[in-house]
Design an enzyme around this catalytic site. Structure first.
Site, PDB file in Angstrom:
ATOM      1  N   GLU A 106      95.410  -9.326  22.803  1.00 18.92           N
ATOM      2  CA  GLU A 106      95.477  -8.476  23.995  1.00 18.92           C
ATOM      3  C   GLU A 106      95.825  -7.039  23.605  1.00 18.92           C
ATOM      4  O   GLU A 106      95.320  -6.079  24.201  1.00 18.92           O
ATOM      5  CB  GLU A 106      96.493  -9.042  24.978  1.00 18.92           C
ATOM      6  CG  GLU A 106      96.007 -10.332  25.659  1.00 18.92           C
ATOM      7  CD  GLU A 106      97.059 -10.964  26.549  1.00 18.92           C
ATOM      8  OE1 GLU A 106      96.779 -11.187  27.738  1.00 18.92           O
ATOM      9  OE2 GLU A 106      98.179 -11.240  26.059  1.00 18.92           O
ATOM     10  N   GLU A 126      97.463 -19.341  24.503  1.00 10.46           N
ATOM     11  CA  GLU A 126      98.644 -19.557  25.335  1.00 10.46           C
ATOM     12  C   GLU A 126      98.638 -20.893  26.064  1.00 10.46           C
ATOM     13  O   GLU A 126      99.697 -21.413  26.454  1.00 10.46           O
ATOM     14  CB  GLU A 126      98.782 -18.415  26.360  1.00 10.46           C
ATOM     15  CG  GLU A 126      99.244 -17.099  25.779  1.00 10.46           C
ATOM     16  CD  GLU A 126      98.099 -16.243  25.237  1.00 10.46           C
ATOM     17  OE1 GLU A 126      98.338 -15.063  24.949  1.00 10.46           O
ATOM     18  OE2 GLU A 126      96.972 -16.760  25.095  1.00 10.46           O
TER      19      GLU A 126
END
Length: 698
Positions: A106, A126
């Site tokens: 990210e 995640e």
């Protein structure tokens, strides 16, 4: 500034920000703040024309600092760091090596361009923590790679190789050689070309078909049952399709917060750390010298032996496999080759890799061919008489210092060790079937097992692709000993009024792949039948026999799936279980013979009677020191027995979902109802309840 989390340097007109947070450059508060400050400083420096962000050491940024989860936020937020990169008036290039995972990827998405070495891997994993990417990953990846690819990548949590990432626009360039030099050259090239400051947020979302997201949700329905994170990820990608970027980001934050406070994510985060802790042995220091393992030996080339041999070959360790007859050896080697060739057909191996692995497995009929092996694992028939013969021979031919291991699932490892003159070299290595697939390895230390043998075997376990735990010697070790308690109550409930399909549905709905009776049909009901006949349980005083229904089923030749009938009917080759009125009639007749009046069972009672005795047995195991920690038990059950990871493991579940007092009080209730001492709470459980403590506090 060598102790700073972000090191600033320059190469001519290119500013360089190097992440300096070993070992994996996790996104700690210091890293985030340093990155944000560095971007602003270089953005305001007229001598700097472009910026490179790179990881120092072995990786870019492996992800968030999980230790900060649940703590009050501090330092610059990752959202602000990414916004500072995106809004920087000068080209920002992220240079990726090692891994760029989760928050690391990210962060890279905040850069205007990304360059990677060929060995780099990226991903948004995640989901394995019961979470979703919370810093814009769910909104940016669909804009780069398309919604369908983004869904698959995030729900699987897989690591994406650099070459694939390039084809999916996740990175813009793959460069061999020195990454920093390549990244600086790329940054200069972008400046010279007047390349646009490309912000991912400004790109449209790519959607292959109007029903792509709905179709994906249907495709994962069974695999993702019970989990929350995959479904929230789907919602965020739908938001990326339907909403402007900032509104999609708001939806992502809402869905992330929902997961962060969920018991499912708490369970998965517990398991994440538990798996890593389970590999550590409390009384064996990390620097304990290990024995060198260059070659292995396996006794037996059946289902277990062949699978174990594949584990060694997969790790590049040559292994010699011994059988008692050429026919058995040929049959076992053929199964191994078939397994590898099937993997190749699915794209998991090349034809050359199949041959390379087969070449590492040497078949033999002679014990003498094992004399140079550094570790020899016995995987023969599960009787002490057979084990005695094997270990007596091994003791005579194995070289000094060779580790002698038994794959027994419950026999006394100390007794087996005493068949040799070197009990300190003997250890249990309990693989789970199929051994080439199942990840758990329940290593069993005997009274005499030396610490260097333990250290070596725990390390070897990881090298051959297993998740290792260490347990002590007791009947059934940890996993099977606890499973036995569930089996006892499942059998009793059939006699008292429940039906197989009712019990199985409750256990399946809890999250297991299947219930106890389906599992018995799959494994073969005749296996337990023979064991019960050998133990003569009916003759034991003060023990209620568990096999009345099971014996009656086996006496009809209903051994399970392999015979087309067991507790259920099976229309082979379809293996779907079909409830059978004949079994229901047999169960009712058994109850009548035993003088038991059948009654209705609630799902809650079934769940409590199946799972609470397991927790109670886990308490006894901890008290006896047969498991080091409660988390070891959780790792065993998640990996070896299908306990749903989103429920953390039996001990975590008891600690944090049910509560130990509720378990304790239910045990007393069933004890008083039945008069059966089976239900007596373990002394450790009583103590923890009295002190208002958890298993995790031990």
């Amino acid at each position: 500034m060598s102790d700073a989390a972000i090191l600033r340097s320059t190469d001519g007109e290119v500013g360089i920000l190097t992440v300096n947070n070993p070992p994996v450059n996790a996104l700690s508060a210091a890293v985030r703040t340093g990155l944000g400050d560095g971007i602003k400083a270089f953005a305001g420096d007229p001598a700097i024309k472009a910026i490179v962000v790179i990881g120092g050491g072995r990786t870019f940024i492996a992800g968030a600092d999980i230790r900060e989860f649940g703590k009050p936020p501090s330092g610059t937020s990752l959202h602000d760091v990414i916004a500072a990169m995106e809004d920087c008036p000068k080209p920002v290039v992220a240079a990726l090596h090692g891994t760029a995972l989760g928050g690391g990827l990210e962060t890279a998405f905040g850069a205007h361009y990304r360059i990677a070495v060929p060995q780099a891997r990226v991903g948004l994993p995640e989901v394995h923590l019961g979470l979703l990417p919370g810093a814009g990953g769910t909104q940016r990846l669909p804009r780069l790679a398309g919604a369908e690819f983004a869904l698959e990548a995030m729900v699987s949590g897989r690591h994406i190789p650099a070459k694939e990432a390039l084809s999916r626009n996740i990175v813009d360039k793959v460069a061999d050689g020195d990454l920093l030099a390549a990244a600086v050259a790329y940054a200069r090239e972008l400046v010279a070309q007047g390349a646009p400051l490309r912000r991912i947020r400004d790109l449209p979302v790519k959607l292959g078909s109007p029903t792509a997201i709905e179709d994906f949700a249907k495709s994962i329905a069974r695999k993702a049952r019970g989990f929350k994170a995959p479904w929230n990820i789907i919602k965020t990608v739908q938001a990326a399709v339907d909403l402007p970027f900032d509104e999609g980001m708001k939806r992502e934050r809402e869905l992330f917060a929902e997961l962060l406070t969920s018991s499912e994510s708490a369970a998965q985060r517990h398991y994440f750390f538990a798996e890593r802790e389970a590999a550590k042995v409390l009384d064996v220091p990390a620097d304990t010298p290990q024995r060198e393992i260059k070659a292995g030996g396996i006794i037996g080339c059946g289902t277990m032996g062949g699978g174990i041999a594949m584990n060694f070959a997969n790790a590049g360790i040559p292994v010699t496999v011994l059988e008692t007859s050429q026919e058995a050896l040929d049959r076992g080697m053929k199964v191994i080759r078939t397994n590898y060739e099937n993997t190749a057909k699915r794209g998991g191996l090349t034809a050359d890799q199949v041959e390379q692995r087969m070449a590492l497995i040497k078949p033999t009929l002679s014990y003498d061919d094992l004399k140079d092996a550094d570790v020899i694992i016995e995987a023969v028939f599960e009787t002490m008489e057979v084990k005695e013969g094997v270990f007596t021979k091994l003791d005579a031919i194995a070289k000094p210092g060779a580790i002698l291991a038994t794959n027994t699932s419950g026999l006394d490892v100390n007794q087996i060790a005493n068949y040799t003159k070197r009990p300190s070299d003997v250890i249990g290595m309990h693989f789970f079937s199929p051994a080439n697939v199942m990840k758990l390895l329940e290593n069993v230390r005997g009274k005499a097992t030396s610490k260097d043998v333990i250290a070596t075997v725990m390390s070897l376990s990881k090298k051959i692709g297993k998740i290792p735990t260490l347990v002590g010697v007791c009947e059934g070790f940890v996993g099977n000993r606890m499973l036995r308690q569930r089996g006892v109550q499942s059998a009793y409930m059939l006699e008292e009024g429940a039906l197989p399909q009712q019990v199985d549905k409750v256990i399946f709905d809890f999250g297991f792949p299947m219930g106890p009776f389906q599992m018995s049909d799959l494994a073969g009901n005749d296996v337990g039948w023979r064991i019960r006949q050998g133990k003569k349980e009916k003759e034991q005083r003060n023990v209620r026999y568990t096999g009345y229904v099971a014996d009656a089923i086996c006496e009809l030749g209903r051994f399970g799936q392999k015979t087309g009938a067991g507790y259920y009917k099976y229309n082979l080759p379809d293996r779907s279980p079909i409830p059978d009125p004949e079994v229901e009639k047999l169960i009712e007749e058994t109850s009548k013979k035993l003088g038991i009046t059948r009654r209705a069972f609630s799902d809650q009672e079934i769940l409590e009677r199946c799972l609470y005795p397991m927790v109670n047995e886990g308490a006894k195991i901890l008290e006896e020191g047969m498991a080091q920690r409660a988390l070891d038990i959780d790792v065993i059950w998640v990996n070896g027995y299908g306990w749903p990871v989103y429920r953390g493991g039996p001990m975590w579940w008891a600690d944090n979902v049910v509560g130990l007092k509720a378990v304790h009080d239910a045990l007393l209730k069933y004890r008083d109802m039945s008069g059966d001492p089976f239900w007596e709470p373990a002394p450790l459980l009583k103590k923890l309840v009295q002190e208002n403590r958890k298993f995790s506090s031990l």
